[in-house]
Enzyme design. Structure first.
Site, mmCIF file in Angstrom:
data_model
loop_
_atom_site.group_PDB
_atom_site.id
_atom_site.type_symbol
_atom_site.label_atom_id
_atom_site.label_comp_id
_atom_site.label_asym_id
_atom_site.label_seq_id
_atom_site.Cartn_x
_atom_site.Cartn_y
_atom_site.Cartn_z
ATOM 1 N N HIS A 41 -11.646 -26.973 -58.229
ATOM 2 C CA HIS A 41 -10.557 -26.630 -59.154
ATOM 3 C C HIS A 41 -9.416 -27.598 -58.831
ATOM 4 C CE1 HIS A 41 -13.047 -23.025 -58.971
ATOM 5 N NE2 HIS A 41 -12.485 -22.603 -60.097
ATOM 6 N N SER A 101 -4.213 -31.559 -54.272
ATOM 7 C CA SER A 101 -5.322 -31.807 -53.336
ATOM 8 C C SER A 101 -6.059 -33.123 -53.607
ATOM 9 C CB SER A 101 -6.282 -30.615 -53.319
ATOM 10 O OG SER A 101 -6.596 -30.186 -54.625
ATOM 11 N N GLU A 119 -12.275 -30.211 -63.125
ATOM 12 C CA GLU A 119 -11.098 -29.595 -63.748
ATOM 13 C C GLU A 119 -11.467 -29.263 -65.185
ATOM 14 O OE1 GLU A 119 -7.959 -28.400 -62.864
ATOM 15 O OE2 GLU A 119 -8.019 -27.850 -64.961
ATOM 16 N N ASP A 144 -17.339 -26.554 -64.939
ATOM 17 C CA ASP A 144 -16.908 -25.329 -64.292
ATOM 18 C C ASP A 144 -17.074 -25.493 -62.771
ATOM 19 O OD1 ASP A 144 -17.139 -21.936 -65.043
ATOM 20 O OD2 ASP A 144 -17.249 -22.729 -63.014
ATOM 21 N N GLY A 145 -15.993 -25.269 -62.054
ATOM 22 C CA GLY A 145 -16.018 -25.453 -60.604
ATOM 23 C C GLY A 145 -17.033 -24.554 -59.919
ATOM 24 N N ASP A 165 -10.328 -23.634 -55.012
ATOM 25 C CA ASP A 165 -8.926 -23.240 -55.162
ATOM 26 C C ASP A 165 -8.644 -22.796 -56.602
ATOM 27 O OD1 ASP A 165 -6.184 -23.010 -54.767
ATOM 28 O OD2 ASP A 165 -5.808 -25.173 -54.925
HETATM 29 C C1 LIG Z 1 -4.667 -23.716 -58.218
HETATM 30 S S1 LIG Z 1 -4.968 -24.994 -59.366
HETATM 31 C C2 LIG Z 1 -5.626 -26.278 -58.372
HETATM 32 C C3 LIG Z 1 -4.685 -26.916 -57.417
HETATM 33 C C4 LIG Z 1 -5.277 -28.029 -56.613
HETATM 34 N N1 LIG Z 1 -6.528 -27.640 -55.961
HETATM 35 C C5 LIG Z 1 -4.299 -28.499 -55.563
HETATM 36 O O1 LIG Z 1 -4.352 -28.017 -54.426
HETATM 37 O O2 LIG Z 1 -3.493 -29.378 -55.871
HETATM 38 C C6 LIG Z 1 -6.404 -24.436 -60.209
HETATM 39 C C7 LIG Z 1 -6.915 -25.361 -61.305
HETATM 40 O O3 LIG Z 1 -8.220 -24.917 -61.685
HETATM 41 C C8 LIG Z 1 -8.400 -25.146 -63.069
HETATM 42 N N2 LIG Z 1 -9.505 -24.262 -63.476
HETATM 43 C C9 LIG Z 1 -9.474 -22.967 -63.864
HETATM 44 N N3 LIG Z 1 -10.716 -22.468 -64.007
HETATM 45 C C10 LIG Z 1 -11.573 -23.474 -63.678
HETATM 46 C C11 LIG Z 1 -12.979 -23.564 -63.580
HETATM 47 N N4 LIG Z 1 -13.772 -22.508 -63.841
HETATM 48 N N5 LIG Z 1 -13.514 -24.749 -63.200
HETATM 49 C C12 LIG Z 1 -12.738 -25.813 -62.917
HETATM 50 N N6 LIG Z 1 -11.392 -25.788 -62.987
HETATM 51 C C13 LIG Z 1 -10.805 -24.632 -63.352
HETATM 52 C C14 LIG Z 1 -7.051 -24.846 -63.657
HETATM 53 O O4 LIG Z 1 -6.896 -25.494 -64.911
HETATM 54 C C15 LIG Z 1 -6.099 -25.380 -62.567
HETATM 55 O O5 LIG Z 1 -5.714 -26.692 -62.854
#
Ligand SMILES: C[S@@+](CC[C@H](N)C(=O)[O-])C[C@H]1O[C@@H](n2cnc3c(N)ncnc32)[C@H](O)[C@@H]1O
Length: 282
Positions: A41, A101, A119, A144-145, A165
Site C-alpha cells: 500500500h 515509504s 497502489e 490490490d496489495g 500499510d
Molecule cells: C497509509 S497509505 C500508505 C502510506 C505509505 N505506505 C507510506 O508509509 O508512505 C495507504 C495507501 O494504500 C492505498 N490503498 C488502499 N487500498 C489498497 C489496496 N487494496 N491495494 C493497494 N493500495 C491500496 C491508498 O490509496 C493509500 O494511498
C-alpha cells in the site's frame, strides 16, 4: 477509497513506522546481496508538508517537525540518522517535503536492490509514478496489495522486507491482514514482514494481536507507541507494528529510539513505547 495519505504524512505514526523501516533497511544493506522491498500500500511516494492537505491537519507538526527540531540522546540520534538524513536530503531544495515509504526505501538503497510498489488509487499511483517511477529498479503496479502478498512472493532475491500499510478505512482490515500474513509467510518464510496498525479500538487491537500470535510464526515482535493517554474511538491514540523475522538487533534498537521519541510524539509528553515478543524464536 477516500483515504489520502497527504493529510497524515509525517505524523507521529509515520515517524514510528518509517524510523523502524529505515532500521530494517540499514540491516539488509549490510550484506552485498540484493534485497527486495514489497510495499503493498505504497501511497504517493513524496508529500509536500506545505501543501493544502498537510496544512489542513498540521499532523506533521506533532511528528517529523518535532523530531527534526529536538535534541535527541546520542544513541537514539545515531539510530535515527539514516531516516532523518533522508528527510533532510529531500528538503535540500528548500521545499518542506516528506518521503513516504517508497521514497524512503529508495533513499536508503543500493544499485542492486529492487522495489515493487502497489497502489490502487489512480491519482496516488500517478503521483508515485511521477516521483519515483523513473528509477529502473522500481516497478509500480495497479494491483490490490492483498493479492500482491501471494502473487509476488517469494521475491527472486530471496531476501527483503514486505511493508503492509493499509489505510484502515474499511471494516475487516485486521482479519485481512492476518490472512494476508499467513499466506505470505507460507511463500516467503525468511522474509521480514512489517504490518502497521492503528491503535484506536483497543478490543480490535487485542483481537488482532491474539490472531497474529495464533499463527505461531517464529519471531513475531510487537512494537507500539502510545501518543495520547485519553482514548476515543475516532482518534488515533497510538501506532503499532507487528514485525516478523526482525533483524536480531532490531528489538533493542527500537526500544532505544522509541523511548526517546515517545515523549516528543505524544500529545501530553507522557507517550509510552512497548517492544515485546508475541512469539519468540522456536
Ligand atoms: C497509509 S497509505 C500508505 C502510506 C505509505 N505506505 C507510506 O508509509 O508512505 C495507504 C495507501 O494504500 C492505498 N490503498 C488502499 N487500498 C489498497 C489496496 N487494496 N491495494 C493497494 N493500495 C491500496 C491508498 O490509496 C493509500 O494511498
Amino acid at each position: 477509497m477516500n483515504y489520502r495519505h497527504a493529510f497524515h504524512a509525517g505524523n507521529a505514526a509515520d515517524v514510528m513506522k518509517h524510523a523502524a523501516l529505515a532500521r530494517v533497511l540499514a540491516y539488509l544493506g549490510k550484506k552485498d546481496a540484493p534485497y527486495r522491498v514489497l510495499d503493498t500500500h505504497a501511497g504517493a511516494g513524496i508529500y509536500d508538508l506545505d501543501g493544502a492537505s498537510a496544512q489542513r491537519t498540521l499532523e506533521a507538526d506533532g511528528g517529523i517537525e518535532k523530531v527534526l527540531a529536538a535534541p535527541l540522546p546520542p544513541a537514539a540520534a545515531e539510530l535515527l540518522a539514516p531516516y532523518l538524513d533522508a528527510v533532510r536530503a529531500l528538503r535540500a531544495g528548500g521545499r518542506r517535503l516528506y518521503p513516504g515509504s517508497p521514497a524512503l526505501a529508495l533513499a536508503l538503497s543500493r544499485p542492486q536492490d529492487r522495489f515493487l510498489f502497489c497502489e490502487l488509487h489512480k491519482e496516488e499511483r500517478a503521483k508515485l509514478e511521477k516521483r519515483v517511477g523513473d528509477d529502473p529498479r522500481v516497478k509500480i503496479l495497479a494491483q490490490d496489495g492483498w493479492q500482491a502478498l501471494s502473487a509476488h512472493l517469494p521475491p527472486r532475491e530471496r531476501r527483503g522486507v514486505v511493508l503492509v500499510d493499509p489505510p484502515f478505512e474499511e471494516p475487516g482490515e485486521f482479519p485481512r491482514m492476518v490472512a494476508g500474513l499467513e499466506a505470505a509467510h507460507l511463500r516467503f518464510a525468511t522474509g521480514i514482514f512489517m504490518l502497521w496498525y492503528p491503535i484506536k479500538d483497543l478490543r480490535a487491537v487485542d483481537a488482532f494481536r491474539r490472531d497474529v500470535a495464533r499463527l505461531r510464526l517464529p519471531k513475531t515482535l510487537r512494537v507500539e507507541l502510545d501518543f495520547a493517554t485519553v482514548r476515543t474511538l475516532d482518534a488515533l491514540s497510538g501506532s503499532g507494528l507487528i514485525i516478523i523475522n526482525p533483524p536480531f538487533t532490531l528489538a533493542e534498537e527500537l526500544r532505544t529510539l522509541l523511548n526517546a521519541l515517545a515523549p516528543l510524539l505524544s500529545r501530553d509528553g507522557k507517550g509510552r513505547a512497548r517492544v515485546s515478543w508475541l512469539t519468540a524464536e522456536g
